[in-house]
Design a protein around this motif. Structure first.
Motif, mmCIF file in Angstrom:
data_model
loop_
_atom_site.group_PDB
_atom_site.id
_atom_site.type_symbol
_atom_site.label_atom_id
_atom_site.label_comp_id
_atom_site.label_asym_id
_atom_site.label_seq_id
_atom_site.Cartn_x
_atom_site.Cartn_y
_atom_site.Cartn_z
ATOM 1 N N ILE B 74 0.817 -1.213 0.000
ATOM 2 C CA ILE B 74 0.000 0.000 0.000
ATOM 3 C C ILE B 74 0.855 1.270 0.000
ATOM 4 C CG2 ILE B 74 -0.168 -0.058 2.548
ATOM 5 C CD1 ILE B 74 -2.990 1.117 0.226
ATOM 6 N N GLN B 87 -7.161 5.872 -4.846
ATOM 7 C CA GLN B 87 -7.013 6.674 -3.619
ATOM 8 C C GLN B 87 -7.870 7.935 -3.687
ATOM 9 O OE1 GLN B 87 -2.715 6.919 -3.706
ATOM 10 N NE2 GLN B 87 -2.539 5.577 -1.914
ATOM 11 N N LEU B 91 -11.156 8.911 -1.317
ATOM 12 C CA LEU B 91 -11.292 10.140 -0.521
ATOM 13 C C LEU B 91 -12.464 10.984 -1.005
ATOM 14 C CD1 LEU B 91 -7.535 11.096 -0.026
ATOM 15 C CD2 LEU B 91 -9.071 9.969 1.595
ATOM 16 N N ASP B 92 -12.657 11.034 -2.321
ATOM 17 C CA ASP B 92 -13.791 11.807 -2.859
ATOM 18 C C ASP B 92 -15.110 11.309 -2.270
ATOM 19 O OD1 ASP B 92 -12.175 13.334 -4.423
ATOM 20 O OD2 ASP B 92 -12.703 12.379 -6.338
ATOM 21 N N LEU B 93 -15.253 9.994 -2.202
ATOM 22 C CA LEU B 93 -16.529 9.418 -1.748
ATOM 23 C C LEU B 93 -16.520 9.123 -0.253
ATOM 24 C CD1 LEU B 93 -17.386 6.984 -4.703
ATOM 25 C CD2 LEU B 93 -17.975 9.388 -4.410
ATOM 26 N N GLU B 94 -15.454 9.514 0.433
ATOM 27 C CA GLU B 94 -15.332 9.258 1.874
ATOM 28 C C GLU B 94 -15.691 7.803 2.191
ATOM 29 O OE1 GLU B 94 -13.803 11.078 3.795
ATOM 30 O OE2 GLU B 94 -14.291 13.207 3.578
ATOM 31 N N VAL B 96 -13.743 5.671 3.697
ATOM 32 C CA VAL B 96 -13.040 5.107 4.856
ATOM 33 C C VAL B 96 -13.701 5.456 6.186
ATOM 34 C CG1 VAL B 96 -10.809 5.016 6.033
ATOM 35 C CG2 VAL B 96 -10.902 5.353 3.548
ATOM 36 N N SER B 103 -6.226 -0.736 3.439
ATOM 37 C CA SER B 103 -5.021 -1.061 2.661
ATOM 38 C C SER B 103 -5.315 -2.277 1.799
ATOM 39 C CB SER B 103 -3.847 -1.376 3.591
ATOM 40 O OG SER B 103 -3.482 -0.257 4.339
ATOM 41 N N LEU B 106 -7.899 -1.556 -0.974
ATOM 42 C CA LEU B 106 -7.320 -0.816 -2.099
ATOM 43 C C LEU B 106 -6.413 -1.707 -2.938
ATOM 44 C CD1 LEU B 106 -6.725 2.478 -0.143
ATOM 45 C CD2 LEU B 106 -7.839 2.394 -2.390
ATOM 46 N N ILE B 141 -17.219 1.456 -1.278
ATOM 47 C CA ILE B 141 -16.083 0.854 -1.998
ATOM 48 C C ILE B 141 -16.492 0.558 -3.435
ATOM 49 C CG2 ILE B 141 -14.693 -1.253 -2.213
ATOM 50 C CD1 ILE B 141 -14.526 -1.331 0.851
#
Lengths: 717, 159
Positions: B74, B87, B91-94, B96, B103, B106, B141
């Motif tokens: 990762i 990545q 982050l755009d779609l939050e 996490v 890790s 992804l 995801i």
């Protein structure tokens, strides 16, 4: 003193309300913010914020980050009142400190109960506003103007009329000399720039590139690695040990014997695990060696016929039952559950003669420090804890047993040692959500309308150990939470029979706490009553919720979004459920498909939440989504069993959880609201159990009284 | 004799038994902690890495079996456009929440897109169901993988 008084008053009010209505966390008081620094090189008027001369603004976050977005929300609250951008803040985990970082209602440093945001709501805004007022006052003095003519924006104080500006960094020294203002004004919601917005999360950029540090990633210089085996029979002790083969494993450094645990310390985890496997251990299994699940459940069933402590009483249930036209009775049985956070339990510790340093991710840092101090016989001040990101909590990390275990091991080790539990150890030595059994009796009039609701609940008293102020007169306030739901029963009795598991079988909090037990029970009963009355379960609920406008609103919105009236093909069904707890109102509609083999698939969940002012609406949505998946996993598969005093499960093969292919489609709608914020970490989990089982009833005509859902009972023969 | 392994383009000499799973070599010996331990028996996917581009569960992949193959973790996911796009989408779609499994998520997603630039929902479900997330980020995801696939597809068209 004012501080303590307001805390105790509010706690009393909370306890009274908990006892009366069975739950709900009420925060509506001012918490004076303590912890001003004596350090004059920076502006640090309280324990949460520190502005340095170089302009750096350090924020200490009392509520830990375990995925629920706590860091982002706390940063929003503080930055909002301090009038800075979130990017200007440097965020730090709070150290253990009961005096500075306790939750105002729990009275200890706890991130849990979906209460973090509510605990932070006033203190962090006050902390930010106090700092802002000091900076404004310092600028006004320098400019010799009335502070009322100055404003703060984006890290500067501005004198509007003259256009003069000073950066916060230029005001640090002057502001640090001023007396802290009292009763600072908080911003009106209409002026919020950050609160109420789905600002980007602060913790996630490092979570997509491997840089984020969880407890398990701590790497103090010279660290050794330990694998552990605790006695598989709960309450048992270590008997004899032959460690000759283990010592011969390459990389193994030493074997540490504790009363009920063996640890192998090595140069890396694999060597430690190989060493552990090579140990010949004889356990003294002790008194619990014959206990099995059947016996535990029989004890709970016996409790159903025992008289309990009356926890909630309204009206006269006995008279109502005596005069009833008919009555409804049902027994519900809930299983033992494990938490299964993705990050297995771990803790790193370095014990020296004069102190101890600990690296961990924990929801109760102050408790962790107290337990370490007790284990070592060392004053708490000598113990430093570095908190980390948590790879999931779900209630498991509300305990600190692993911290005590790690320091007990580390005291025998020269240098720091990282103790990592195997997944099997993590499952088998969990602090389980323990069984509870319930009997509900509802008396009905000739029109099938309920005239009384009586709920006898047999289960553990988690609070008696875990948070004793929530256990009073024999009643555990958590387990009775929402035990009668939000419905307007004319007469109500909730009766509690305490049944803790045998000594050594550890039990604790699990996502959704009491509501995750009782929402299933109450919402199943309501559904059953509706069918019995030949009424639509939605219409039946609405009638009994006339006094709960916010619950009615989420219910109405959920059925609208789920297209409640639209027909479904055979084998599919739709179920609804509601919850009023944690200061939030949630309704869900689940759609399921039940195969001829009885296998249940949850196709879709519509969730509507009114959590008051949503500080970060996207995080609220994420919490609902996650809470639902967590609950669906437990509803479909969650069951921990005991045989011969041992937990029979150990890994994701025998503790299955929802994977992507089984995950329902989830649509969350957040109701816009200006009411005080409510909690969102847990209600989503609690509501989905009955939403799913009610949908199963709609699909099959079969009522689920026992969890997890048993496909063999739903099979079409 | 120490084993030589190629991790993220750098050679590391690790003095461990051949039966040591790569997971513990990466984490405890090399010091790359982005790869996570979740179950130890290839049930959860948290430890997923790429070995010569193929996604592998490092918790059951012994260091002795790797030879000269190149290991990607990762920590260098952003070294190629697929990793970068994922990545960004994450982050755009939050996506996490706690992040512990991400890790592995992804790394699995990157391997999926490398072999299947336009995966269907069913393709995504099949591959990604090997990765458990207890925070319940599955829906996001899936959306993020599609967003990354779209972004990669359109940047290829424009190039």
């Amino acid at each position: 003193m004012r501080d303590q008084e307001s805390n105790s008053v509010s706690r009393r009010a909370f306890l009274a309300s908990a006892a009366a209505v069975g739950g709900g966390l009420l925060i509506g008081f001012r918490v004076p913010v303590a912890g001003a620094s004596q350090d004059t090189s920076a502006l640090a008027p309280n324990a949460f914020v520190r502005v340095d001369r170089d302009g750096r603004i350090k924020v200490t976050l009392p509520y830990v980050e375990m995925g629920q977005g706590a860091y982002t929300a706390q940063a929003q609250l503080l930055a909002e009142e301090l009038e800075v951008d979130i990017e200007q803040l440097t965020l730090e985990h709070a150290p253990p400190n009961e005096a500075l970082y306790s939750h105002p209602v729990f009275g200890d440093q706890i991130t849990g109960g979906s209460a973090g945001l509510r605990g932070a709501w006033e203190p962090l805004r006050i902390a930010g506003a106090t700092t802002r007022v000091l900076l404004i006052n310092a600028a006004a003095r320098r400019w010799r103007v009335n502070p009322k003519t100055c404003i703060a924006e984006r890290g500067e104080v501005v004198h509007a009329r003259s256009g003069r500006r000073l950066k916060y960094s230029e005001l640090v020294d002057a502001a640090a000399r001023l007396p802290a203002p009292e009763n600072v004004p908080l911003k009106s919601p209409a002026d919020f720039k950050l609160v109420g917005k789905s600002v980007k999360r602060v913790d996630t950029p490092d979570k997509v590139n491997g840089r984020a540090k969880f407890g398990i990633d701590a790497a103090p210089a010279g660290v050794k690695f330990a694998a552990v085996a605790a006695c598989p029979v709960f309450g048992g002790k270590l008997g004899s040990l032959d460690d000759s083969a283990a010592k011969a494993v390459r990389g193994v450094r030493q074997i540490v014997r504790l009363e009920d645990t063996v640890a192998v310390v090595a140069d890396h985890t694999w060597a430690a695990r190989k060493g552990l496997a090579a140990l010949k251990i004889k356990w003294n299994e002790g008194a619990s060696a014959r206990i099995d699940t059947k016996q535990l459940m029989a004890e709970l069933d016996a409790g159903l016929d025992q008289e309990g402590v009356v926890a909630v009483a309204k009206g006269d249930v006995s008279a109502a039952e005596a005069g009833a036209a008919s009555s409804y009775e049902a027994v519900f049985r809930l299983p033992m559950l494990a938490h299964l956070a993705m990050e297995p339990i771990n803790c790193t510790a370095h014990v020296r003669k004069d102190g101890c340093e600990i690296w961990v991710g924990c929801q109760r840092l102050a408790l962790a420090r107290r337990m370490a101090a007790e284990a070592l016989g060392m004053p708490a001040e000598k113990i430093t804890i570095h908190n980390h990101l948590l790879g999931g909590g779900f209630g498991r990390r509300l305990e600190a047993d692993y911290v005590a275990q790690a320091v007990r091991i580390a005291r025998h080790v020269d240098g720091p040692v990282k103790v990592i539990w195997s997944r099997e150890e993590d499952v088998q030595h969990d602090y389980f959500r323990y069984h509870n059994h319930s009997r509900v009796r509802v008396a009905l009039d000739a029109q099938q309308a309920p005239v009384s609701f009586s709920h006898k609940l047999v289960g553990p008293a988690v609070m008696a150990r875990w948070l004793p102020v929530f256990f009073k007169d024999g009643v555990d306030f958590d387990i009775i939470s929402v035990a009668a739901g939000a419905y307007s029963w004319p007469n109500v009795r909730v009766e509690y029979v305490r049944r803790d598991p045998p000594t050594g079988l550890n039990f604790g909090n699990w996502r959704g706490v009491g509501a995750s037990r009782n929402a299933f029970i109450v919402e199943s009963v309501i559904d059953d009553l509706a069918r019995r009355a030949g009424s639509d379960p939605l219409a039946y609920r609405r009638k009994l919720l006339a006094g709960s406008p916010r619950l009615l609103a989420v219910l109405d919105k959920a059925v609208e979004l789920a297209n409640w009236e639209s027909p479904l093909p055979p084998g599919r069904g739709r179920g609804v459920a509601v919850l009023d707890d944690f200061g939030s109102y949630v309704a869900q509609v689940a759609e399921v498909t039940v195969g001829r083999n009885g296998r249940v698939r949850v196709d879709r969940v519509v969730c509507v939440v009114d959590c008051g002012l949503a500080v970060n609406p996207d995080i609220v949505k994420a919490q609902m989504e996650g809470g639902i998946i967590y609950g669906v996993s437990a509803a479909l598969y969650g069951k921990i069993t005991v045989a011969n005093g041992r937990i029979q499960q150990g890994n994701f093969d025998d503790c299955p959880v929802v994977r992507m292919q089984d995950a329902p489609r989830i649509d969350v709608h957040v109701i816009p609201s200006g009411e005080a914020p409510g909690g969102v970490g847990e209600p989503g989990t609690a509501v989905v159990f009955p939403a799913v089982t009610n949908a199963i009833f709609a699909a099959t005509g079969k009522r689920v009284f026992e969890l997890p859902i048993d496909a063999t009972q739903l099979r079409i023969s | 004799m120490p084993t030589q392994i190629n991790v993220n383009g750098a050679m590391h000499s690790v003095d461990v038994d051949d039966d040591t799973p790569l997971l513990w070599v990466l984490r405890d010996v090399v010091g790359l902690t982005g790869t996570k331990f979740g179950c130890g028996v290839a049930l959860c996917g948290a430890c997923t890495v790429h070995i010569d581009g193929v996604p592998r569960r490092s918790c059951i992949t012994t260091v002795g079996s790797i030879g000269n193959a190149s290991i990607r973790t990762i920590e260098t996911l952003d070294a190629n456009p697929i990793g970068k796009a994922l990545q960004k989408a994450w982050l755009d779609l939050e996506v996490v929440q706690c992040g512990y499994c991400q890790s592995g998520q992804l790394m699995s997603a990157a391997a999926l897109l490398a072999g299947n630039p336009k995966p269907s929902d069913a393709d995504i479900d099949t591959v990604m169901s090997g990765n458990i997330c207890r925070c319940g980020t599955y829906g996001r995801i899936r959306s993020a993988i599609k967003q990354a696939a779209n972004q990669l597809g359109s940047s290829q068209e424009s190039a």
